[in-house]
Design a protein around this motif. Structure first.
Motif, PDB file in Angstrom:
ATOM      1  N   LEU A  23      49.116 -62.490   2.743  1.00  0.00           N
ATOM      2  CA  LEU A  23      48.793 -61.449   1.777  1.00  0.00           C
ATOM      3  C   LEU A  23      47.937 -60.395   2.482  1.00  0.00           C
ATOM      4  CD1 LEU A  23      47.709 -63.691  -1.250  1.00  0.00           C
ATOM      5  CD2 LEU A  23      49.816 -62.337  -1.117  1.00  0.00           C
ATOM      6  N   PRO A  24      47.839 -59.191   1.927  1.00  0.00           N
ATOM      7  CA  PRO A  24      46.962 -58.178   2.534  1.00  0.00           C
ATOM      8  C   PRO A  24      45.532 -58.690   2.647  1.00  0.00           C
ATOM      9  CG  PRO A  24      48.354 -57.198   0.841  1.00  0.00           C
ATOM     10  CD  PRO A  24      48.546 -58.675   0.738  1.00  0.00           C
ATOM     11  N   GLU A  25      44.890 -58.336   3.755  1.00  0.00           N
ATOM     12  CA  GLU A  25      43.541 -58.823   4.019  1.00  0.00           C
ATOM     13  C   GLU A  25      42.561 -57.654   4.165  1.00  0.00           C
ATOM     14  OE1 GLU A  25      45.001 -62.771   6.528  1.00  0.00           O
ATOM     15  OE2 GLU A  25      44.086 -61.089   7.584  1.00  0.00           O
ATOM     16  N   PHE A  26      41.390 -57.805   3.555  1.00  0.00           N
ATOM     17  CA  PHE A  26      40.310 -56.837   3.665  1.00  0.00           C
ATOM     18  C   PHE A  26      39.083 -57.605   4.148  1.00  0.00           C
ATOM     19  CE2 PHE A  26      43.383 -55.133   0.795  1.00  0.00           C
ATOM     20  CZ  PHE A  26      43.406 -53.776   1.071  1.00  0.00           C
ATOM     21  N   ALA A  27      38.656 -57.312   5.368  1.00  0.00           N
ATOM     22  CA  ALA A  27      37.626 -58.122   6.013  1.00  0.00           C
ATOM     23  C   ALA A  27      36.280 -57.408   6.038  1.00  0.00           C
ATOM     24  CB  ALA A  27      38.056 -58.467   7.434  1.00  0.00           C
ATOM     25  N   PHE A  28      35.209 -58.196   6.065  1.00  0.00           N
ATOM     26  CA  PHE A  28      33.843 -57.684   6.059  1.00  0.00           C
ATOM     27  C   PHE A  28      33.077 -58.270   7.240  1.00  0.00           C
ATOM     28  CE2 PHE A  28      35.475 -57.051   1.909  1.00  0.00           C
ATOM     29  CZ  PHE A  28      34.773 -55.995   1.344  1.00  0.00           C
ATOM     30  N   ILE A  29      32.370 -57.397   7.946  1.00  0.00           N
ATOM     31  CA  ILE A  29      31.640 -57.828   9.144  1.00  0.00           C
ATOM     32  C   ILE A  29      30.393 -56.969   9.304  1.00  0.00           C
ATOM     33  CG2 ILE A  29      32.807 -56.254  10.767  1.00  0.00           C
ATOM     34  CD1 ILE A  29      32.893 -58.653  12.736  1.00  0.00           C
ATOM     35  N   GLY A  30      29.420 -57.477  10.046  1.00  0.00           N
ATOM     36  CA  GLY A  30      28.204 -56.727  10.325  1.00  0.00           C
ATOM     37  C   GLY A  30      27.224 -57.606  11.070  1.00  0.00           C
ATOM     38  N   LEU A  73      40.033 -61.458   0.546  1.00  0.00           N
ATOM     39  CA  LEU A  73      38.773 -60.939   1.036  1.00  0.00           C
ATOM     40  C   LEU A  73      38.357 -61.873   2.164  1.00  0.00           C
ATOM     41  CD1 LEU A  73      35.723 -59.813  -1.109  1.00  0.00           C
ATOM     42  CD2 LEU A  73      35.458 -61.119   0.995  1.00  0.00           C
ATOM     43  N   VAL A  74      38.102 -61.323   3.342  1.00  0.00           N
ATOM     44  CA  VAL A  74      37.843 -62.136   4.528  1.00  0.00           C
ATOM     45  C   VAL A  74      36.403 -61.937   4.993  1.00  0.00           C
ATOM     46  CG1 VAL A  74      38.592 -62.702   6.866  1.00  0.00           C
ATOM     47  CG2 VAL A  74      40.270 -61.899   5.176  1.00  0.00           C
ATOM     48  N   ASP A  75      35.684 -63.036   5.059  1.00  0.00           N
ATOM     49  CA  ASP A  75      34.280 -63.034   5.480  1.00  0.00           C
ATOM     50  C   ASP A  75      34.236 -63.444   6.953  1.00  0.00           C
ATOM     51  OD1 ASP A  75      31.552 -63.232   5.741  1.00  0.00           O
ATOM     52  OD2 ASP A  75      31.319 -64.943   4.387  1.00  0.00           O
ATOM     53  N   LEU A  76      33.926 -62.478   7.827  1.00  0.00           N
ATOM     54  CA  LEU A  76      33.879 -62.740   9.259  1.00  0.00           C
ATOM     55  C   LEU A  76      32.464 -63.102   9.702  1.00  0.00           C
ATOM     56  CD1 LEU A  76      36.092 -59.801  10.572  1.00  0.00           C
ATOM     57  CD2 LEU A  76      36.743 -62.201  10.401  1.00  0.00           C
ATOM     58  N   PRO A  77      32.334 -63.842  10.807  1.00  0.00           N
ATOM     59  CA  PRO A  77      30.989 -64.142  11.322  1.00  0.00           C
ATOM     60  C   PRO A  77      30.246 -62.858  11.671  1.00  0.00           C
ATOM     61  CG  PRO A  77      32.658 -65.505  12.404  1.00  0.00           C
ATOM     62  CD  PRO A  77      33.384 -64.478  11.615  1.00  0.00           C
ATOM     63  N   GLY A  78      28.929 -62.892  11.551  1.00  0.00           N
ATOM     64  CA  GLY A  78      28.120 -61.754  11.953  1.00  0.00           C
ATOM     65  C   GLY A  78      28.027 -61.674  13.467  1.00  0.00           C
ATOM     66  N   TYR A  79      27.681 -60.500  13.969  1.00  0.00           N
ATOM     67  CA  TYR A  79      27.527 -60.339  15.419  1.00  0.00           C
ATOM     68  C   TYR A  79      26.098 -59.928  15.750  1.00  0.00           C
ATOM     69  CZ  TYR A  79      28.449 -55.444  14.062  1.00  0.00           C
ATOM     70  OH  TYR A  79      28.430 -54.218  13.451  1.00  0.00           O
ATOM     71  N   GLY A  80      25.732 -60.107  17.014  1.00  0.00           N
ATOM     72  CA  GLY A  80      24.430 -59.646  17.483  1.00  0.00           C
ATOM     73  C   GLY A  80      23.265 -60.556  17.144  1.00  0.00           C
ATOM     74  N   TYR A  81      23.532 -61.823  16.819  1.00  0.00           N
ATOM     75  CA  TYR A  81      22.425 -62.734  16.491  1.00  0.00           C
ATOM     76  C   TYR A  81      22.019 -63.485  17.750  1.00  0.00           C
ATOM     77  CZ  TYR A  81      19.631 -66.193  13.984  1.00  0.00           C
ATOM     78  OH  TYR A  81      18.602 -66.984  13.535  1.00  0.00           O
ATOM     79  N   ALA A  82      20.890 -63.111  18.340  1.00  0.00           N
ATOM     80  CA  ALA A  82      20.502 -63.591  19.667  1.00  0.00           C
ATOM     81  C   ALA A  82      20.197 -65.090  19.705  1.00  0.00           C
ATOM     82  CB  ALA A  82      19.282 -62.808  20.159  1.00  0.00           C
TER      83      ALA A  82
END
Length: 199
Positions: A23-30, A73-82
């Motif tokens: 199905l169409p996917e709309f992803a969220f990241i930050g 609705l796609v929940d992606l892992p966050g980036y930049g977490y040291a």
């Protein structure tokens, strides 16, 4: 758009492991502390849908939620977490890159940016990578309730200036608050427009 149903559909670390129903996917990241899970829960009006935590970096897999039995609705892992260490950061980068480069169902990637601070170099670099690879994206400024209107406008203006150093034109931008629900209608209507255009 009215969300009448939102339910968890599965977790994966690679595109090959995502839900088999396409199905169409709309992803969220930050970045890991940008309020992504709270925003997702606000959009779906379900405080328990995406896991929220006071500790950043909890999402380490790709989570698919099926919305109205018609899109993900796609929940992606966050980036930049040291604190996950260099190896952990590299693993998360591989998970993210595999998805955004290889999921043919991805319609739009929403990049979340904290409205209280100047957009960071990590965000700028990630957005540049999206542009270089032709990945469609929009920006959502989060936590917009935390600043007064004049301060908010000035901060978003600075972020726009930073981005325009590398971009001739900017992608769609939204302002949101998980606390008061602002931005919900605008974001969901934008998703609805894309869905209608693909029919």
């Amino acid at each position: 758009m009215n969300i009448s149903e939102a339910r968890f559909a599965g977790s994966s670390t690679r595109v090959a492991g995502k839900p088999k129903r396409l199905l169409p996917e709309f992803a969220f990241i930050g970045r890991s502390n940008v309020g992504k899970s709270s925003l997702i829960n606000m959009l779906c009006r379900n405080g328990r849908l995406a896991m929220t935590s006071s500790t950043p970096g909890k999402t380490k897999v790709i989570n698919h939620f099926i919305i109205n039995d018609s899109w993900y609705l796609v929940d992606l892992p966050g980036y930049g977490y040291a604190k996950v260490g260099k190896q952990g950061q590299e693993e998360l980068k591989n998970i993210i890159r595999d998805y955004i480069h290889n999921s043919e169902e991805l319609q739009m990637l929403f990049v979340l940016v904290d409205s209280r601070h100047d957009i960071g170099s990590t965000d700028v670099d990630f957005i540049a990578e999206l542009g270089e690879n032709g990945i469609p994206f929009a920006i959502i400024f989060t936590k917009c309730d935390k600043s007064g209107p004049n301060v908010l406008e000035a901060q978003i203006g600075r972020d726009r200036e930073i981005l325009l150093r590398d971009w001739e034109s900017l992608p769609p931008m939204f302002r949101s608050s998980s606390l008061n629900g602002s931005g919900r209608d605008e974001i969901l209507n934008y998703i609805s427009e894309i869905l209608n255009s693909t029919k």
